[in-house]
Design an enzyme around this catalytic site. Sequence first.
Site, PDB file in Angstrom:
ATOM      1  N   THR A 135       0.841  -1.402  -0.250  1.00 25.44           N
ATOM      2  CA  THR A 135       0.084   0.005   0.065  1.00 25.44           C
ATOM      3  C   THR A 135       0.820   1.199  -0.008  1.00 25.44           C
ATOM      4  O   THR A 135       2.029   1.167   0.456  1.00 25.44           O
ATOM      5  CB  THR A 135      -0.781  -0.127   1.270  1.00 25.44           C
ATOM      6  OG1 THR A 135      -1.321   1.442   1.513  1.00 25.44           O
ATOM      7  CG2 THR A 135      -0.179  -0.312   2.584  1.00 25.44           C
ATOM      8  N   ASP A 136       0.457   2.368  -0.392  1.00 26.25           N
ATOM      9  CA  ASP A 136       1.081   3.789  -0.432  1.00 26.25           C
ATOM     10  C   ASP A 136       1.063   4.221   1.034  1.00 26.25           C
ATOM     11  O   ASP A 136       1.864   5.014   1.147  1.00 26.25           O
ATOM     12  CB  ASP A 136       0.277   4.414  -1.191  1.00 26.25           C
ATOM     13  CG  ASP A 136      -1.103   4.971  -0.753  1.00 26.25           C
ATOM     14  OD1 ASP A 136      -1.742   4.217  -0.125  1.00 26.25           O
ATOM     15  OD2 ASP A 136      -1.710   5.918  -1.593  1.00 26.25           O
ATOM     16  N   LEU A 200     -14.817   3.666   2.710  1.00 26.75           N
ATOM     17  CA  LEU A 200     -15.624   4.893   2.367  1.00 26.75           C
ATOM     18  C   LEU A 200     -16.645   4.748   1.530  1.00 26.75           C
ATOM     19  O   LEU A 200     -17.686   5.178   1.613  1.00 26.75           O
ATOM     20  CB  LEU A 200     -14.655   5.979   2.013  1.00 26.75           C
ATOM     21  CG  LEU A 200     -15.185   7.434   1.886  1.00 26.75           C
ATOM     22  CD1 LEU A 200     -15.886   7.786   2.864  1.00 26.75           C
ATOM     23  CD2 LEU A 200     -14.093   8.565   1.299  1.00 26.75           C
ATOM     24  N   PRO A 293      -8.227   8.804  14.739  1.00 24.27           N
ATOM     25  CA  PRO A 293      -6.822   9.040  15.209  1.00 24.27           C
ATOM     26  C   PRO A 293      -5.746   8.889  14.058  1.00 24.27           C
ATOM     27  O   PRO A 293      -5.588   7.781  13.633  1.00 24.27           O
ATOM     28  CB  PRO A 293      -6.723   8.191  16.510  1.00 24.27           C
ATOM     29  CG  PRO A 293      -8.031   7.604  16.743  1.00 24.27           C
ATOM     30  CD  PRO A 293      -8.923   7.654  15.297  1.00 24.27           C
TER      31      PRO A 293
HETATM   32  P1  NAD Z   1      -9.414  -7.384   2.109  1.00 25.93           P
HETATM   33  O1  NAD Z   1      -9.564  -7.124   3.451  1.00 25.93           O
HETATM   34  O2  NAD Z   1     -10.806  -7.073   1.202  1.00 25.93           O
HETATM   35  O3  NAD Z   1      -9.394  -9.122   1.895  1.00 25.93           O
HETATM   36  C1  NAD Z   1      -8.333  -9.731   2.630  1.00 25.93           C
HETATM   37  C2  NAD Z   1      -8.397 -11.142   2.155  1.00 25.93           C
HETATM   38  O4  NAD Z   1      -7.326 -11.805   2.855  1.00 25.93           O
HETATM   39  C3  NAD Z   1      -9.588 -11.759   2.715  1.00 25.93           C
HETATM   40  O5  NAD Z   1     -10.092 -12.561   1.808  1.00 25.93           O
HETATM   41  C4  NAD Z   1      -9.330 -12.647   4.078  1.00 25.93           C
HETATM   42  O6  NAD Z   1      -9.880 -13.814   4.408  1.00 25.93           O
HETATM   43  C5  NAD Z   1      -7.859 -12.812   3.668  1.00 25.93           C
HETATM   44  N1  NAD Z   1      -6.918 -13.205   4.804  1.00 25.93           N
HETATM   45  C6  NAD Z   1      -6.914 -12.241   5.797  1.00 25.93           C
HETATM   46  N2  NAD Z   1      -5.976 -12.935   6.891  1.00 25.93           N
HETATM   47  C7  NAD Z   1      -5.605 -14.163   6.417  1.00 25.93           C
HETATM   48  C8  NAD Z   1      -4.687 -15.223   6.623  1.00 25.93           C
HETATM   49  N3  NAD Z   1      -4.050 -15.134   7.841  1.00 25.93           N
HETATM   50  N4  NAD Z   1      -4.398 -16.090   6.008  1.00 25.93           N
HETATM   51  C9  NAD Z   1      -5.161 -16.353   4.637  1.00 25.93           C
HETATM   52  N5  NAD Z   1      -5.935 -15.488   4.434  1.00 25.93           N
HETATM   53  C10 NAD Z   1      -6.230 -14.302   4.955  1.00 25.93           C
HETATM   54  O7  NAD Z   1      -8.177  -6.805   1.452  1.00 25.93           O
HETATM   55  P2  NAD Z   1      -8.155  -5.945   0.014  1.00 25.93           P
HETATM   56  O8  NAD Z   1      -8.818  -4.639   0.415  1.00 25.93           O
HETATM   57  O9  NAD Z   1      -8.578  -6.971  -0.984  1.00 25.93           O
HETATM   58  O10 NAD Z   1      -6.637  -5.849   0.091  1.00 25.93           O
HETATM   59  C11 NAD Z   1      -5.541  -6.977  -0.492  1.00 25.93           C
HETATM   60  C12 NAD Z   1      -4.479  -6.463  -0.340  1.00 25.93           C
HETATM   61  O11 NAD Z   1      -3.987  -5.303  -1.012  1.00 25.93           O
HETATM   62  C13 NAD Z   1      -3.957  -6.212   1.254  1.00 25.93           C
HETATM   63  O12 NAD Z   1      -2.641  -6.928   1.383  1.00 25.93           O
HETATM   64  C14 NAD Z   1      -3.945  -4.802   1.280  1.00 25.93           C
HETATM   65  O13 NAD Z   1      -2.840  -4.422   2.058  1.00 25.93           O
HETATM   66  C15 NAD Z   1      -3.533  -4.336  -0.114  1.00 25.93           C
HETATM   67  N6  NAD Z   1      -4.067  -2.996  -0.672  1.00 25.93           N
HETATM   68  C16 NAD Z   1      -5.280  -2.676  -0.617  1.00 25.93           C
HETATM   69  C17 NAD Z   1      -5.723  -1.339  -1.035  1.00 25.93           C
HETATM   70  C18 NAD Z   1      -7.255  -1.001  -0.975  1.00 25.93           C
HETATM   71  O14 NAD Z   1      -7.322   0.021  -1.330  1.00 25.93           O
HETATM   72  N7  NAD Z   1      -8.074  -1.986  -0.423  1.00 25.93           N
HETATM   73  C19 NAD Z   1      -4.878  -0.575  -1.757  1.00 25.93           C
HETATM   74  C20 NAD Z   1      -3.540  -0.943  -1.774  1.00 25.93           C
HETATM   75  C21 NAD Z   1      -3.143  -2.429  -1.298  1.00 25.93           C
HETATM   76  O1  DAU Z   2      -4.141   3.941   0.460  1.00 25.71           O
HETATM   77  C1  DAU Z   2      -4.295   2.563   0.458  1.00 25.71           C
HETATM   78  C2  DAU Z   2      -5.262   2.055   1.527  1.00 25.71           C
HETATM   79  O2  DAU Z   2      -6.492   2.488   1.121  1.00 25.71           O
HETATM   80  C3  DAU Z   2      -5.138   0.517   1.605  1.00 25.71           C
HETATM   81  O3  DAU Z   2      -3.868   0.189   1.776  1.00 25.71           O
HETATM   82  C4  DAU Z   2      -6.245   0.092   2.824  1.00 25.71           C
HETATM   83  O4  DAU Z   2      -6.124  -1.422   2.952  1.00 25.71           O
HETATM   84  C5  DAU Z   2      -7.633   0.594   2.291  1.00 25.71           C
HETATM   85  O5  DAU Z   2      -8.522   0.188   3.540  1.00 25.71           O
HETATM   86  C6  DAU Z   2      -7.759   2.134   2.147  1.00 25.71           C
HETATM   87  O6  DAU Z   2      -7.334   2.930   3.411  1.00 25.71           O
HETATM   88  P1  DAU Z   2      -8.060   4.099   3.913  1.00 25.71           P
HETATM   89  O7  DAU Z   2      -7.891   4.400   5.315  1.00 25.71           O
HETATM   90  O8  DAU Z   2      -7.512   5.230   3.116  1.00 25.71           O
HETATM   91  O9  DAU Z   2      -9.397   3.763   3.452  1.00 25.71           O
HETATM   92  P2  DAU Z   2     -11.073   3.883   3.964  1.00 25.71           P
HETATM   93  O10 DAU Z   2     -11.869   3.632   2.897  1.00 25.71           O
HETATM   94  O11 DAU Z   2     -10.990   3.402   5.243  1.00 25.71           O
HETATM   95  O12 DAU Z   2     -11.067   5.843   4.055  1.00 25.71           O
HETATM   96  C7  DAU Z   2     -10.616   6.638   3.057  1.00 25.71           C
HETATM   97  C8  DAU Z   2     -10.863   7.926   3.487  1.00 25.71           C
HETATM   98  O13 DAU Z   2     -12.166   8.056   4.026  1.00 25.71           O
HETATM   99  C9  DAU Z   2     -10.001   8.260   4.852  1.00 25.71           C
HETATM  100  O14 DAU Z   2      -9.423   9.421   4.749  1.00 25.71           O
HETATM  101  C10 DAU Z   2     -10.869   7.966   5.952  1.00 25.71           C
HETATM  102  C11 DAU Z   2     -12.293   8.448   5.511  1.00 25.71           C
HETATM  103  N1  DAU Z   2     -13.596   8.014   5.959  1.00 25.71           N
HETATM  104  C12 DAU Z   2     -13.611   6.611   6.007  1.00 25.71           C
HETATM  105  C13 DAU Z   2     -14.802   5.779   6.517  1.00 25.71           C
HETATM  106  C14 DAU Z   2     -14.770   4.408   6.481  1.00 25.71           C
HETATM  107  C15 DAU Z   2     -14.515   8.735   6.393  1.00 25.71           C
HETATM  108  O15 DAU Z   2     -14.481  10.248   6.293  1.00 25.71           O
HETATM  109  N2  DAU Z   2     -15.662   8.291   6.602  1.00 25.71           N
HETATM  110  C16 DAU Z   2     -15.891   6.529   6.898  1.00 25.71           C
HETATM  111  O16 DAU Z   2     -16.964   6.245   7.279  1.00 25.71           O
END
Ligand code: NAD
Ligand code: DAU
Length: 357
Positions: A135-136, A200, A293
């Site tokens: 992740t970033d 979000l 936080p």
């Molecule tokens: P997610 O939470 O939707 O899915 C995570 C998956 O991992 C789930 O299917 C869960 O069952 C599995 N998992 C969790 N713990 C496990 C374990 N101990 N063993 C095996 N499986 C396990 O996550 P996502 O949003 O799809 O993110 C996937 C990856 O991409 C993560 O590594 C996250 O850090 C990275 N990432 C996410 C974002 C984003 O915006 N969502 C952005 C950049 C990077």
């Molecule tokens: O930047 C990459 C990351 O983006 C990934 O590594 C993480 O797995 C992914 O969850 C995401 O993290 P964020 O914390 O940026 O995502 P989130 O959707 O939780 O929140 C996005 C922005 O919106 C953040 O500034 C917090 C704000 N927010 C979030 C929620 C859930 C709100 O204002 N209200 C909300 O209810």
Amino acid sequence: MTETIFVTGGAGFIGSAVVRLLIETTDYNVVNVDKLTYAANLSSLLPASDSPRYTLEKADICDAQAVNALFAKYQPSKVIHLAAESHVDRSIDGPAEFIQTNINGTFVLLEAALKYWKGLDDASKGLFRFLHVSTDEVYGSLGTEGYFHEEHQYQPNSPYSASKAASDHLVRAWHETFGLPTVITNCTNNYGPYQFPEKLIPVVILKILKRERIPVYGKGENIRDWLYVEDHARALWQVVNEGHLGETYCIGGECEKRNIEVVQAICNLMDELAPDAERGKARDLISFVTDRPGHDQRYAMDIGKIRQELGWSPAETFESGLRQTVSWYLENRDWWQAILDSRYAGERLGTGQKQAG
Ligand code: NAD
Ligand code: DAU
């Protein structure tokens, strides 16, 4: 012979997009290694899971015996490692699972991959790739100027980003010290279909549908750089095939938005696609709530390297991607209603009040 690829976390949001892409567009056998935590959804895989080339292995990546056995059984030529605890707010309320899965789990996987890789013949050794998806957020928070890039210093601020930073360092070390053929990607915020309704964009869509208050943290001025999930999946497939060993590739949408802009865009789309004249405009539901936080102010990615070296760039604009996403949630009520009924009903997370220690 058909090659096999492991996708860890393939039942999650991004992992399921990767599995769907691989089944649709490649000849690979795809083994989804997933513990099936609260964040997993096997229904996200329905477009792919009927394929004879798809296999689910329910396993915890922290379980060394299980992971070693999977490498021996399937002999993969590639691993795309996505399994993680991914939600920042949950890492504030209870960091232990993040340390366990994101750090220890990645360590276990690296050790198993190394042991397996060392036993391969030279040709298979040369082919093998381990892609670590990160992740970033490991880079911390930007001010009003500048961008994250591959050489940016690490400065994680949340338990989630600290655990991902640690896992990135482990992957780097297993390459530098043991020669394991690894590549790392660091990507910005993803959005799109099948995203768990704690993040979000789905939070806002579902709050509007239920005519509940939309919780905007702080003043809604924090900035994220949004990427459509299928663009990310394409980038990962390209990096695992064409990325240079030991290198990092930064991925992003070149799409910086203040949170309040994202929320307002969703409100407009909802008023257009699911109007509720009786109960008023969606934007009347916006409610500014106590901030997260340690809330990082701004993320924005310089994607020059992946664009120039691999020719990847995002295909979707925020407007096209958001419209598809909102439409998908409107058309797929069964998918998210099952989650709301059983696993997460939309309560506020990440205030630190529920810290489990
Ligand atoms: P997610 O939470 O939707 O899915 C995570 C998956 O991992 C789930 O299917 C869960 O069952 C599995 N998992 C969790 N713990 C496990 C374990 N101990 N063993 C095996 N499986 C396990 O996550 P996502 O949003 O799809 O993110 C996937 C990856 O991409 C993560 O590594 C996250 O850090 C990275 N990432 C996410 C974002 C984003 O915006 N969502 C952005 C950049 C990077
Ligand atoms: O930047 C990459 C990351 O983006 C990934 O590594 C993480 O797995 C992914 O969850 C995401 O993290 P964020 O914390 O940026 O995502 P989130 O959707 O939780 O929140 C996005 C922005 O919106 C953040 O500034 C917090 C704000 N927010 C979030 C929620 C859930 C709100 O204002 N209200 C909300 O209810």
